[in-house]
Scaffold this motif. Structure first.
Motif, PDB file in Angstrom:
ATOM      1  N   SER A   1       9.181  -2.769  -6.801  1.00 55.51           N
ATOM      2  CA  SER A   1       7.979  -2.413  -6.035  1.00 55.51           C
ATOM      3  C   SER A   1       8.273  -2.401  -4.550  1.00 55.51           C
ATOM      4  CB  SER A   1       6.858  -3.416  -6.312  1.00 55.51           C
ATOM      5  OG  SER A   1       6.498  -3.392  -7.658  1.00 55.51           O
TER       6      SER A   1
ATOM      7  N   ASP B   1       4.133   3.309  -8.871  1.00 53.55           N
ATOM      8  CA  ASP B   1       4.519   1.920  -9.141  1.00 53.55           C
ATOM      9  C   ASP B   1       3.843   1.432 -10.413  1.00 53.55           C
ATOM     10  OD1 ASP B   1       5.566  -0.575  -9.085  1.00 53.55           O
ATOM     11  OD2 ASP B   1       4.543  -1.238  -7.270  1.00 53.55           O
ATOM     12  N   GLU B   2       4.566   1.419 -11.500  1.00 50.74           N
ATOM     13  CA  GLU B   2       4.045   1.003 -12.794  1.00 50.74           C
ATOM     14  C   GLU B   2       2.649   1.593 -13.062  1.00 50.74           C
ATOM     15  OE1 GLU B   2       4.726  -2.871 -14.052  1.00 50.74           O
ATOM     16  OE2 GLU B   2       6.371  -3.276 -12.652  1.00 50.74           O
TER      17      GLU B   2
END
Ligand SMILES: Nc1ncnc2c1ncn2[C@@H]1O[C@H](COP(=O)(O)OP(=O)(O)OP(=O)(O)O)[C@@H](O)[C@H]1O
Ligand SMILES: Nc1ncnc2c1ncn2[C@@H]1O[C@H](COP(=O)(O)OP(=O)(O)OP(=O)(O)O)[C@@H](O)[C@H]1O
Ligand SMILES: [Mg+2]
Ligand SMILES: [Mg+2]
Lengths: 251, 224, 236, 224, 251
Positions: free
Chosen positions: E41, E171-172
């Protein structure tokens, strides 16, 4: 162990659980699956009366929970009686709901101490045993915010076990976890199952269901549409909707 | 305008002011204790499902928050004595009156902060077999207290200054001491600035203490 | 301050044909708002007569007693007319006109109280006085055995007496008499404790105004108007 | 003690009180506007990374929150006139003084509520190319306003009642009107209870309006 | 498109990114994987300077982002310049970060309108096109809280696309979603990739990585330990740690 008969639950006008009948035997592991919004969480929450119900009955070890009949009328049971029954039912939440202002050890001992079940020394002993069981002996003095998600969930399980419950309810215990951390929590649950704990588990982990469940309950739109052994549910489901759901999730 | 602070050193003015300050601090402190107790009771009571209890709390809030402290003090001190022969001393009436007034404001702060604690905390407590009140006391309140602190600082500082109204019921607090010196020598600005400084220091201590408490109570923080 | 080219207060008053008067209109019979909510009372009527002599109108500003002297200094008004005693302390801060009425402190007790007959009977008793008034220093200096209880407002002294927290009130006699008449539950003792003089407050650097006011006052005393007003309000 | 409210109907007492009430409402309203503006500026400024700006804001907060309103008003109205020949009218000084005082309290409310908005909102705004201030104005503040409302109710109600101090600087507000009636007829309790009722009604209106606003602004709610 | 050279990033004394070198070409899809806490991240957030960096350089289309050299000294660049570069970089967060007080349409049009890129009419037209693309035309007037997780994430993607970015960072994006809702978001991302959008994706969805990624970056403890095509990473990883990680996740 748990008997649910003709349970109906509304949120306002919204009929969320429809004529649910389900019996769970002592020592059994039941997994509940189904699409989002089908009422899995609500059903679980009814089982320790976190949600009031509108009709039907839920019996825990042959005692009704939440509602009792008195002089022919159905009323809410007194808080004290409810709390006594609740002690038999441990619950583990998706978001852990650990108490952030207490250490891991204090999280586990709070309820037994508050309810005067044990003295401080015994409580700590039990806490240490449970932490050993979930593999967290070294984190006893840590605060929840210092733990990873998987560790938090294992503490939550230990906390519920500290009340020596006769049945454990799990609501998606791994879905807030990073994939690598899922395994450690599932392992603890498998160990529990092996020891003969009665368990009701809402989960999307089909691997766990296959491996551990005695029976799988499939819900859709507030109804139980199918109950069977994992083999049959995953290989030869009788309902078209079950098939559709499994297709989406297993893809 | 020339300021002449040497006036403080004459005629025992400074000692008189300090005596007033001490009265202010004492009254404020006791009022603050009452305020917290009432605030807790009324704040929690206001969320009760019992219509009677929540009704009483709402009425309390509306009256004590909605009407001037001056009127409340006059009714408490003079009104009770004249109509019911209940003769409170000025200090008792003052502490009680201030406490009840401020308690109304604190109750809203308490209610707000309790309601801001995640619902899951209560559910977790209940599902462990603890009662509503046990969970409230052991789980919800300790977390809520931390969030109450910043608005409580506002309220306690206001309370310190509201204590100046106690002069109406003859309590010789700081502002009254100042007024009586001013009436004597007409050095308003010197005296008022000195009073302002005294209040400033008291309030600075209050806000600093609360900020330290905030840090200490940092939920889940390492406390050692 | 600014240079000498600035016009004097008197000049301003004459130019505007009005004088701004600060008063705390909660003190009958000197100054208060009557039933028609107009400024009324002995002070009010007299200053209007004085202004009349000066050929100007009066414009009142109502404020709390403690705001009067700073208000004067801050030029928020030109003159204080508020039953203010001339004292040496006050004269350090402001200038006074000639005195326009003699006053004095008296004792007020409950009507049914026959034990207190004079100041000698007040020893070790609680007595209400108004903060910042002459009564406070008078008792402290002359009768240290009396326990003065300072209250904020004129009316609070009466409340103290009626709620039985004090046994007597020491305050200006005229005001006490008005209250006694209005309520009927208290009485004012005849004994006059002190002799005081009321005067108008004027800024230090306005000697011209003081002179003008004094002249006007003298004129009223000479032509009988003053006695007429005194008679109306104090019946003496 | 017998109460005789017929006194209100005599001698134009009620109209005088109503006139005082109207002054109180007007002063409070304008002060409230100033208070909000200052509160916003000082609250946001206090979070600035610029040491100078945040220092100024912290000083403002400490002084205006920490010292008595009475002293602030006397300095503003009398002090400025005497020392710097700045001659504000009583209404202007009153509105300004009240507004600056209350603004300090509001600034703490503003800061608290802005800091309670999820950090992700600012990041989302920035990552879309909006500047810090654009995101503050369009994203953070609209959400923060909703959370400010309950403590603002407390503060605005306190403001209404603090306006009674304006009588010291010759503003004929409600409490002053009441005192002048009491001086005439000595009916304290009748008049004070009436005044209390008036404040009560005003404050009830304020808290009701804020509660309606709370519901209207329910973040993300269906607003029609 | 993106060039990262010798990037170092600290949180206080904690060295989180260590000597990162990575070049991403225009049109390329790069997936970043690695255990929790490895810095994925943080690396992504550095790419649009949501995190300040301590040394090294990040270039977006040959322009440095965040830091510039002026008269031999390295300093933070002016906000305005930074914002201009950021417009080229769209970001999609794990928690969606939709603006809860605005409707779906307003969420999408807010930034273009605020920055004065387009007028209201054009902005709405673009929003509708984007909503069509992510399959949500009918929810334009809904508020975020009325959407499911999958719908929220698709709105977040549309919102980022509205700035016409040259590269998208994810991000995810699916890890906060119910398993059944994951598919719909991955589908939108696959469509984007097909259209040739440059993408950097942190994800635990190994299926997606296999299917869509041009290259897979494996991170561990703040370092890039391996970069290769998905086939090689998943079948024959050269690093032991990669193998261990994949074992855990794929189990
Ligand atoms: N507190 C509530 N008030 C009103 N409606 C609710 C509430 N909680 C749940 N519902 C509704 O009840 C229905 C069943 O919800 P429930 O959370 O039990 O589903 P679920 O099967 O657990 O779904 P998921 O997999 O998303 O957790 C849904 O339509 C939901 O919107
Ligand atoms: N704001 C912060 N302040 C201090 N440390 C931080 C901060 N954010 C992240 N870290 C630390 O930096 C390291 C890398 O974090 P990062 O979030 O980038 O990992 P990640 O690979 O994205 O992990 P995950 O898969 O859990 O999201 C971790 O050790 C983390 O604790
Ligand atoms: Mg659920
Ligand atoms: Mg991450």
């Amino acid at each position: 162990m748990i008997q649910i008969t003709e349970l109906n639950k509304y949120f306002g006008a919204h009929h969320v659980l429809k004529e649910i009948n389900l019996t769970i035997d002592s020592g059994e592991v039941v997994v509940i699956i189904g699409p989002s919004g089908s009422g899995k969480s609500t059903l679980l929450r009814c089982m320790n009366y976190l949600e009031p119900i509108q009709s039907g009955q839920i019996m825990i070890e042959n005692q009704p929970i939440g509602m009792i009949e008195q002089q022919g009328k159905i009323k809410e049971m007194p808080q004290k009686q409810l709390n006594l029954i609740r002690e038999k039912v441990g619950m583990v939440f998706q978001n852990f709901n650990l108490f952030p202002h207490l250490t891991v050890e204090e999280n586990i001992t709070l309820s037994p101490l508050t309810l005067g079940k044990v003295n401080k020394q015994e409580a700590n002993k039990v806490a240490n045993e449970l932490l050993l069981k979930v593999g967290l002996t070294d984190r006893a003095k840590a605060y929840p915010e210092q733990l990873s998600g998987g560790q938090k969930q294992r503490v939550a399980i230990a906390r519920a076990l500290a009340m020596r419950p006769h049945v454990m309810l799990f609501d998606e215990p791994t879905s807030a976890l990073d994939p690598e951390l899922v395994g450690e929590v599932l392992q603890v649950m498998k160990d529990l199952a092996k020891e003969g704990m009665t368990m009701v588990v809402v989960t999307h982990e089909m691997g766990f269901a296959r491996e551990v469940a005695d029976r799988v309950v499939v819900m859709d739109q507030g109804k139980i549409i199918e109950i069977d052994s994992p083999d049959i549910i995953f290989q030869h489901p009788s309902q078209k909707r079950t098939k559709e759901f499994l297709n989406k999730v297993l893809k | 305008m020339e300021l002449d602070f040497s006036i403080l050193l004459q005629d025992g003015n400074l000692p008189l002011l300090l005596k007033g300050l001490w009265v202010t601090i004492r009254m404020t402190f006791f009022a603050l204790c009452i305020s917290c107790m009432i605030g807790l009771l009324v704040g929690i009571g206001g969320m009760s499902k019992n219509k009677l209890i929540s009704g009483i709390c709402a009425t309390y809030l509306a009256w004590f928050r909605g009407t001037p402290l001056l009127v409340q003090l006059v009714l408490l001190y003079y009104g009770l004595a004249i109509s019911l022969q209940i003769d409170l001393t000025a200090s008792v009436a003052g502490v009680l009156g201030l406490g009840m007034y401020s308690g109304a404001y604190v109750s809203e702060i308490v209610r707000g902060s309790i309601q801001s604690i995640d619902q899951g905390q209560m559910e977790a407590g209940r599902s462990l077999g603890m009662s509503h009140w046990q969970t409230m006391g052991k789980v919800i309140l300790p977390q809520a207290v931390r969030r109450m602190l910043p608005p409580l600082a506002n309220e306690f500082i206001a309370l310190t200054k509201n204590s100046s109204l106690l002069s109406v019921i003859t309590v010789p607090e700081l502002m009254r001491a100042g007024n009586s010196i001013v009436a004597d020598n007409f050095k308003y600005f010197e005296i008022y600035l000195t009073i302002a400084l005294f209040y400033f220091v008291v309030n600075f201590v209050i806000s600093t203490l609360i900020r330290i408490l905030e840090r200490k109570l940092h939920v889940g923080g390492v406390r050692t | 301050g600014c240079g000498g080219a600035e016009e004097t207060t008197l000049g301003k008053i004459k130019k505007n044909k009005s004088i701004v008067v600060g008063t705390d209109a909660t003190f009958p019979p000197f100054e208060y708002k009557n039933d028609k909510k107009e400024y009324d009372g002995f002070d009010v009527e007299l200053i209007q007569a004085i202004a009349n002599e000066m050929g100007v109108k009066v414009q009142f500003v109502d404020t709390e007693f403690k705001g009067l002297i700073p208000g004067l200094q801050a030029k928020k008004f030109d003159l204080i007319v508020s039953a203010m005693y001339k004292t040496a302390e006050r004269e350090k801060a402001i200038r006074f006109s000639d005195t326009y009425y003699p006053g004095g402190l008296a004792i007020m007790v409950k009507k049914d109280d026959s034990k207190i007959k004079g100041i000698e009977d007040l020893d070790r008793k609680e007595v209400a006085v108004q903060i910042g008034t002459k009564s406070v220093s008078f008792l402290k200096e002359k009768y240290p055995k009396v326990k003065p209880k300072e209250v904020e407002k004129n009316t609070d002294m009466f409340l103290e007496l009626e709620s039985g927290r004090v046994e007597a009130v020491v305050t200006g006699k005229p005001a006490a008499k008005v209250y006694a008449k209005e309520k009927g539950t208290v009485k004012v003792l005849d004994q006059l404790l002190t002799h005081e003089e009321y005067g108008y407050g004027i800024r230090k650097n306005d000697p011209e105004l003081a002179k003008e006011v004094n002249t006007a006052l003298k004129k009223l005393k000479e032509n009988g108007k003053y006695d007429q007003i005194v008679k109306k309000w104090f019946g003496e």
